[in-house]
Scaffold this active site. Sequence first.
Site, PDB file in Angstrom:
ATOM      1  CE  LYS A 196      -3.643   2.272   2.623  1.00 29.63           C
ATOM      2  NZ  LYS A 196      -4.319   2.149   3.913  1.00 29.63           N
ATOM      3  CE  LYS A 249      -5.973   1.221  -0.507  1.00 23.75           C
ATOM      4  NZ  LYS A 249      -6.454   1.080   1.059  1.00 23.75           N
TER       5      LYS A 249
HETATM    6  C1  PBG Z   1      -6.890   3.357   5.788  1.00 22.93           C
HETATM    7  C2  PBG Z   1      -7.343   3.275   4.276  1.00 22.93           C
HETATM    8  C3  PBG Z   1      -7.143   4.049   3.195  1.00 22.93           C
HETATM    9  C4  PBG Z   1      -7.804   3.526   2.169  1.00 22.93           C
HETATM   10  C5  PBG Z   1      -8.276   2.322   2.579  1.00 22.93           C
HETATM   11  N1  PBG Z   1      -7.831   2.147   3.862  1.00 22.93           N
HETATM   12  C6  PBG Z   1      -6.813   5.534   3.398  1.00 22.93           C
HETATM   13  C7  PBG Z   1      -5.246   5.805   3.965  1.00 22.93           C
HETATM   14  O1  PBG Z   1      -4.566   4.938   3.908  1.00 22.93           O
HETATM   15  O2  PBG Z   1      -5.236   7.001   4.191  1.00 22.93           O
HETATM   16  C8  PBG Z   1      -8.118   4.192   0.918  1.00 22.93           C
HETATM   17  C9  PBG Z   1      -8.850   3.739  -0.085  1.00 22.93           C
HETATM   18  C10 PBG Z   1      -9.386   4.414  -1.132  1.00 22.93           C
HETATM   19  O3  PBG Z   1      -8.522   5.621  -1.262  1.00 22.93           O
HETATM   20  O4  PBG Z   1     -10.198   4.205  -1.883  1.00 22.93           O
HETATM   21  N2  PBG Z   1      -6.026   2.599   6.361  1.00 22.93           N
END
Ligand code: PBG
Length: 326
Positions: A196, A249
């Site tokens: 991520k 992601k």
């Molecule tokens: C939080 C989380 C996020 C997303 C999914 N889980 C945001 C972040 O890490 O700030 C983003 C998902 C999206 O933008 O569709 N852990």
Amino acid sequence: MTFPTRRLRRLRTSAKMRELIQETTLNPSNLICPVFVQEELKARIKVESMPEIEKLPLDDVNDEVGTISDLNIPAIMLFGIPTKKDDAGTSAFEENGIVQKGISQIRSNFGDKIVIIADVCLCQYTTAGHCGIVHGDKIDNDLSIDTLSKIAVSQAKAGVDIVSPSAMMDGQVAAIRKALDDEGFTNVSIMSHSAKHYSSFYSPFRDAAECAPKFGDRKTYQVPFTNAREAMREVETDIHEGVDIVMIKPALAYLDLIAETRRRFNVPVAAYSVSGEYALVKGAAKQGWINEKDITAEILYSIKRAGADMIVTYFAKSAAEFLQES
Ligand code: PBG
């Protein structure tokens, strides 16, 4: 006159011919639909930055899951927005927390007719809005993985099929696997947000989930978007720790990493096409600058072509609809 020695156009001569040689397929069964459930909500609220996406009261969740399931989408990814936030993220692992209630309600209504995936993170549940527990001015890795494990176990007790840690804490998969196994939940799977990235594509989601960090940013835990080898180390580490499904992601700007993960590893690969990717398409389509349906298809097929087995997307419902028409 010179003649081409190879004629690739021969296989493009008719729609049926093109169908015959089509390499990549996309079905509703490849899609995972995000669902937002908010505590103490009386009626659905629209998410401003994500047109057509709504936050649901608990009472509307079964209806929504019914719609999703009728479109032959096999799985949902559940995100909770609690009323109460504290430093320990308590509302994330309470037995009657919003996500736990959502899971058990869906489970008792749908049985095994839908795969329930739940986000395991702390940012919606903590005062600081970080994905881990804050200690001093730092995000404490090892305290955080304890709490993430508690969240996973509480979701397992509620009946979840797959827990999906998105906190990017080191060792989160191993800690969660052990905690689940210790409690007898050996059949609950882990789909980790393995790579991520630190990304500006998440901002619409943060409006929806009310989880923007109150200080600093997420750079000390999310992968820098400049680093592909580091992303592969994240994936490899999760596999080593016993993950069942890995995830890359965001998706569209990270197709190289999806392809690389597919080539290197034999685990199922998920891609998360995030809120900012959705907002870009919706915004341009609203202006009439692009055709929403065509561009959505092209994006989703491309993510599939890169090597994703499944795609978490806010277009899940609309894509399932057009895929069924064609
Ligand atoms: C939080 C989380 C996020 C997303 C999914 N889980 C945001 C972040 O890490 O700030 C983003 C998902 C999206 O933008 O569709 N852990």
